[in-house]
Design a protein around this motif. Structure first.
Motif, PDB file in Angstrom:
ATOM      1  N   TYR A 396      11.449  -1.882   5.368  1.00 32.66           N
ATOM      2  CA  TYR A 396      11.466  -2.051   3.922  1.00 32.66           C
ATOM      3  C   TYR A 396      10.090  -2.505   3.431  1.00 32.66           C
ATOM      4  CZ  TYR A 396      12.175  -6.875   5.492  1.00 32.66           C
ATOM      5  OH  TYR A 396      12.037  -8.081   6.128  1.00 32.66           O
ATOM      6  N   ARG A 397       9.888  -2.309   2.118  1.00 30.75           N
ATOM      7  CA  ARG A 397       8.643  -2.742   1.494  1.00 30.75           C
ATOM      8  C   ARG A 397       8.628  -4.264   1.468  1.00 30.75           C
ATOM      9  NH1 ARG A 397       9.119   0.051  -2.871  1.00 30.75           N
ATOM     10  NH2 ARG A 397       9.698  -1.568  -4.361  1.00 30.75           N
ATOM     11  N   ILE A 398       7.598  -4.868   2.025  1.00 32.72           N
ATOM     12  CA  ILE A 398       7.567  -6.314   2.185  1.00 32.72           C
ATOM     13  C   ILE A 398       7.354  -7.022   0.859  1.00 32.72           C
ATOM     14  CG2 ILE A 398       6.344  -8.228   3.289  1.00 32.72           C
ATOM     15  CD1 ILE A 398       5.807  -6.368   5.642  1.00 32.72           C
ATOM     16  N   GLU A 399       6.411  -6.562   0.095  1.00 36.22           N
ATOM     17  CA  GLU A 399       6.136  -7.207  -1.197  1.00 36.22           C
ATOM     18  C   GLU A 399       5.379  -6.242  -2.085  1.00 36.22           C
ATOM     19  OE1 GLU A 399       2.009  -9.492   0.067  1.00 36.22           O
ATOM     20  OE2 GLU A 399       3.867 -10.645  -0.118  1.00 36.22           O
ATOM     21  N   GLY A 400       5.370  -6.560  -3.368  1.00 33.78           N
ATOM     22  CA  GLY A 400       4.597  -5.753  -4.300  1.00 33.78           C
ATOM     23  C   GLY A 400       5.336  -4.517  -4.769  1.00 33.78           C
ATOM     24  N   ALA A 401       4.669  -3.773  -5.624  1.00 32.83           N
ATOM     25  CA  ALA A 401       5.259  -2.581  -6.226  1.00 32.83           C
ATOM     26  C   ALA A 401       5.162  -1.393  -5.282  1.00 32.83           C
ATOM     27  CB  ALA A 401       4.546  -2.265  -7.543  1.00 32.83           C
ATOM     28  N   TYR A 402       5.954  -0.382  -5.587  1.00 32.48           N
ATOM     29  CA  TYR A 402       5.925   0.856  -4.819  1.00 32.48           C
ATOM     30  C   TYR A 402       4.640   1.609  -5.124  1.00 32.48           C
ATOM     31  CZ  TYR A 402       7.002   5.773  -3.822  1.00 32.48           C
ATOM     32  OH  TYR A 402       6.943   7.075  -3.390  1.00 32.48           O
ATOM     33  N   ASN A 408      -5.876  10.462   1.196  1.00 32.16           N
ATOM     34  CA  ASN A 408      -7.302  10.570   0.847  1.00 32.16           C
ATOM     35  C   ASN A 408      -7.903   9.222   0.448  1.00 32.16           C
ATOM     36  OD1 ASN A 408      -7.261  13.422   1.179  1.00 32.16           O
ATOM     37  ND2 ASN A 408      -6.355  13.639  -0.866  1.00 32.16           N
ATOM     38  N   ALA A 409      -7.059   8.177   0.409  1.00 28.12           N
ATOM     39  CA  ALA A 409      -7.542   6.847   0.018  1.00 28.12           C
ATOM     40  C   ALA A 409      -8.451   6.268   1.100  1.00 28.12           C
ATOM     41  CB  ALA A 409      -6.355   5.919  -0.227  1.00 28.12           C
ATOM     42  N   PRO A 410      -9.288   5.277   0.749  1.00 23.62           N
ATOM     43  CA  PRO A 410     -10.143   4.622   1.750  1.00 23.62           C
ATOM     44  C   PRO A 410      -9.293   3.978   2.851  1.00 23.62           C
ATOM     45  CG  PRO A 410     -10.851   4.070  -0.483  1.00 23.62           C
ATOM     46  CD  PRO A 410      -9.544   4.786  -0.612  1.00 23.62           C
ATOM     47  N   GLN A 411      -9.859   3.875   4.045  1.00 24.41           N
ATOM     48  CA  GLN A 411      -9.123   3.356   5.181  1.00 24.41           C
ATOM     49  C   GLN A 411      -8.659   1.924   4.947  1.00 24.41           C
ATOM     50  OE1 GLN A 411      -8.175   5.202   7.867  1.00 24.41           O
ATOM     51  NE2 GLN A 411      -6.916   3.403   8.339  1.00 24.41           N
ATOM     52  N   ALA A 412      -9.499   1.122   4.290  1.00 22.31           N
ATOM     53  CA  ALA A 412      -9.106  -0.266   4.016  1.00 22.31           C
ATOM     54  C   ALA A 412      -7.862  -0.312   3.139  1.00 22.31           C
ATOM     55  CB  ALA A 412     -10.263  -1.014   3.351  1.00 22.31           C
ATOM     56  N   GLN A 413      -7.768   0.610   2.176  1.00 25.96           N
ATOM     57  CA  GLN A 413      -6.597   0.659   1.302  1.00 25.96           C
ATOM     58  C   GLN A 413      -5.360   1.080   2.085  1.00 25.96           C
ATOM     59  OE1 GLN A 413      -6.075   0.136  -2.478  1.00 25.96           O
ATOM     60  NE2 GLN A 413      -4.338  -0.220  -1.149  1.00 25.96           N
ATOM     61  N   LYS A 414      -5.537   2.072   2.982  1.00 24.55           N
ATOM     62  CA  LYS A 414      -4.396   2.530   3.783  1.00 24.55           C
ATOM     63  C   LYS A 414      -3.923   1.444   4.740  1.00 24.55           C
ATOM     64  CE  LYS A 414      -6.339   6.463   5.111  1.00 24.55           C
ATOM     65  NZ  LYS A 414      -6.482   7.803   5.721  1.00 24.55           N
ATOM     66  N   ASP A 415      -4.876   0.665   5.268  1.00 18.08           N
ATOM     67  CA  ASP A 415      -4.489  -0.450   6.145  1.00 18.08           C
ATOM     68  C   ASP A 415      -3.646  -1.476   5.392  1.00 18.08           C
ATOM     69  OD1 ASP A 415      -5.864   0.730   8.206  1.00 18.08           O
ATOM     70  OD2 ASP A 415      -7.662  -0.515   8.000  1.00 18.08           O
ATOM     71  N   GLU A 416      -3.995  -1.724   4.134  1.00 17.30           N
ATOM     72  CA  GLU A 416      -3.227  -2.664   3.316  1.00 17.30           C
ATOM     73  C   GLU A 416      -1.833  -2.120   3.040  1.00 17.30           C
ATOM     74  OE1 GLU A 416      -2.501  -6.170   1.181  1.00 17.30           O
ATOM     75  OE2 GLU A 416      -4.130  -5.623   2.547  1.00 17.30           O
ATOM     76  N   TRP A 417      -1.737  -0.825   2.754  1.00 18.00           N
ATOM     77  CA  TRP A 417      -0.434  -0.226   2.529  1.00 18.00           C
ATOM     78  C   TRP A 417       0.433  -0.302   3.783  1.00 18.00           C
ATOM     79  CZ3 TRP A 417      -2.725   4.780  -0.056  1.00 18.00           C
ATOM     80  CH2 TRP A 417      -3.090   4.468  -1.378  1.00 18.00           C
ATOM     81  N   GLU A 418      -0.184  -0.045   4.934  1.00 18.99           N
ATOM     82  CA  GLU A 418       0.557  -0.119   6.196  1.00 18.99           C
ATOM     83  C   GLU A 418       1.066  -1.530   6.444  1.00 18.99           C
ATOM     84  OE1 GLU A 418       1.617   1.983   8.288  1.00 18.99           O
ATOM     85  OE2 GLU A 418       0.401   3.803   8.221  1.00 18.99           O
TER      86      GLU A 418
END
Length: 450
Positions: A396-402, A408-418
């Motif tokens: 499940y989504r841990i916190e924050g909005a969907y 194509n997003a930056p790797q740092a952004q994808k790491d945060e999403w993961e």
């Protein structure tokens, strides 16, 4: 109706040179009671406009009386003073769900029968075998290793019948389901001692199930042949392992320990009970946006872990015993989704959740070409693809909005999403999604000895 059930049981015990055998025979009697409809498979009595007056279109006859004989056998072979082998065998019949006995469902709008029960079905039967070994350790621990097999048959499943024109379209219950369950268990128990007692059990269980016949029949031969050509109703599931473990451990202090004040021992008769459990998640069939013949149980719900505890303290006052207790369920406050489909608004909501997960590549190995039939991300231009990962149904989504995934997003952004699993499209009804928060109950128990 007034269902009637009864049982008779006879047992004898034989002993010979240390071998002990318990032989028994149980007779089960079951009668659903009342009368039930007699009808042909595609009877016109189930057409629109007739359900309210079904008694005018169909005759009834008394329901059948069912008698089953169940042999039971238990044999124990002592090996040493501290060990034994044993074997158990028996037949067991289970009580049917009342819903499958007497029920007629129809649409109020057109009074067409859509489901009718079957009170004359045989009782579901389980034939069970068990062989095990028990060993006493230090006159304090009992080690038990056992293997078992269960053959389950005559379980009711719904079967749908449709006539040529579709004016008759209803489901009924037939004893078409079977199941094989096998496994082994290892347990260690301690039922004596002044400070600690309890048991630990681990069970590895594998089940396989299927059905006889088809889910749907029609008296239009060409349509039935086409249905049988493309459906896999007779598919037998591959063996599915579902191990689980339980532990129940009691820590307690003797009644008279530590300092005494007016006959009361503040440190005495404390008890802490821990009940831990684990079970592997249930298997699910996930094919994406449509069915794929031959794909069954290709993914698995998250494993289940839980810890409950109870703390209690006893006080003795002459003829009155007072116990103060605290019960805590889900003591670690583990957050988990309640199960498949819980919280989903509809089928599309469930599909949206599953489609947003980053499932492992092996989930799709039986798909055409071994690849997903859908994308789990798309950019603003409509370009997309599938990102594999280690997600499981139940994540499940841990916190924050969907936040929909964008590869194509930056790797740092994808790491945060993961990290936060922000890309998971959660079911819309969150209040039905998480149903097991930590609960704490306080209580007082009074015992009066007369």
């Amino acid at each position: 109706t007034n269902p009637t059930r009864g049982a008779l049981y006879i047992q004898d015990k034989f002993e010979y040179e240390g071998m002990i055998a318990n032989v028994g025979l149980r007779m089960d009697y079951s009668h659903a009671g009342g009368e039930w409809y007699v009808y042909d498979t595609y009877t016109s009595a189930f057409e629109s406009g007739k359900a309210e007056n079904l008694d005018n279109y169909l005759e009834k006859e008394p329901t059948e009386r069912v008698i089953n004989l169940s042999p039971r056998l238990g044999i124990s072979f002592p090996i040493t003073v501290n060990s034994k082998l044993y074997f158990n065998y028996g037949h067991f019949y289970s009580t049917p769900n009342p819903y499958t006995l007497f029920n007629v469902r129809y649409y109020n709008s057109n009074e067409r029968v859509v489901r009718i029960s079957s009170p004359n079905n045989p009782l579901p039967r389980t034939v069970a075998y068990e062989m095990g070994y028990e060993h006493n350790l230090f006159d304090m621990f009992l080690v038990r290793v056992a293997g078992y097999y269960k053959d389950v048959s005559d379980q009711p499943l719904t079967v749908t019948y449709v006539n040529r024109t579709g004016s008759v379209n209803y489901s009924t219950y037939e004893p078409n389901s079977y199941e094989d369950i096998r496994g082994f268990e290892l347990s260690l128990s301690k039922n004596r001692g002044d400070w600690v007692q309890g048991f630990v059990n681990y069970t590895y269980m594998v089940s396989q199930w299927g059905r006889f016949g088809y889910r749907r029949y029609t008296n239009q031969n060409s349509e039935q042949r086409e249905y049988e050509a493309f459906e896999d109703d007779n598919y037998v599931t591959k063996p599915v392992p579902r191990p689980y473990a339980r532990a129940n451990v009691d820590f307690f202090s003797p009644r008279e320990i530590g300092p005494e004040f007016a006959g009361i021992y503040p440190l005495g008769e404390w008890r802490l009970t821990l009940l831990g459990s684990y079970s592997a998640g249930q298997y699910l069939t996930w094919t994406g946006l449509g069915s794929i013949p031959g794909v069954r149980y290709n993914t698995q719900w998250k494993d289940f872990y839980n810890l409950d505890l109870r703390v209690s303290k006893n006080f003795d006052f002459d003829f009155i015993r007072v116990q103060f207790l605290v019960d805590i369920s889900n003591a670690l406050n583990i957050k988990r989704m309640a199960g498949p489909y819980y919280g989903a608004n509809d089928g599309n909501d469930w599909i949206a959740y599953m489609s947003s997960l980053h499932l492992p590549e092996e989930t799709f190995e039986d798909f055409p070409g071994g690849e997903p039939t859908y994308n789990n991300w798309a950019d603003e231009n409509g370009n997309g693809g599938y990102v594999y990962g280690d997600d499981e149904p139940g994540d499940y989504r841990i916190e924050g909005a969907y936040i929909p995934w964008d590869d194509n997003a930056p790797q740092a952004q994808k790491d945060e999403w993961e990290k936060n699993k922000s890309y998971i499209n959660m079911p819309n009804h969150e209040y039905f999604t998480f149903l097991n928060p930590r609960d704490i109950y306080y209580g007082i128990k009074l015992t009066v000895e007369l």
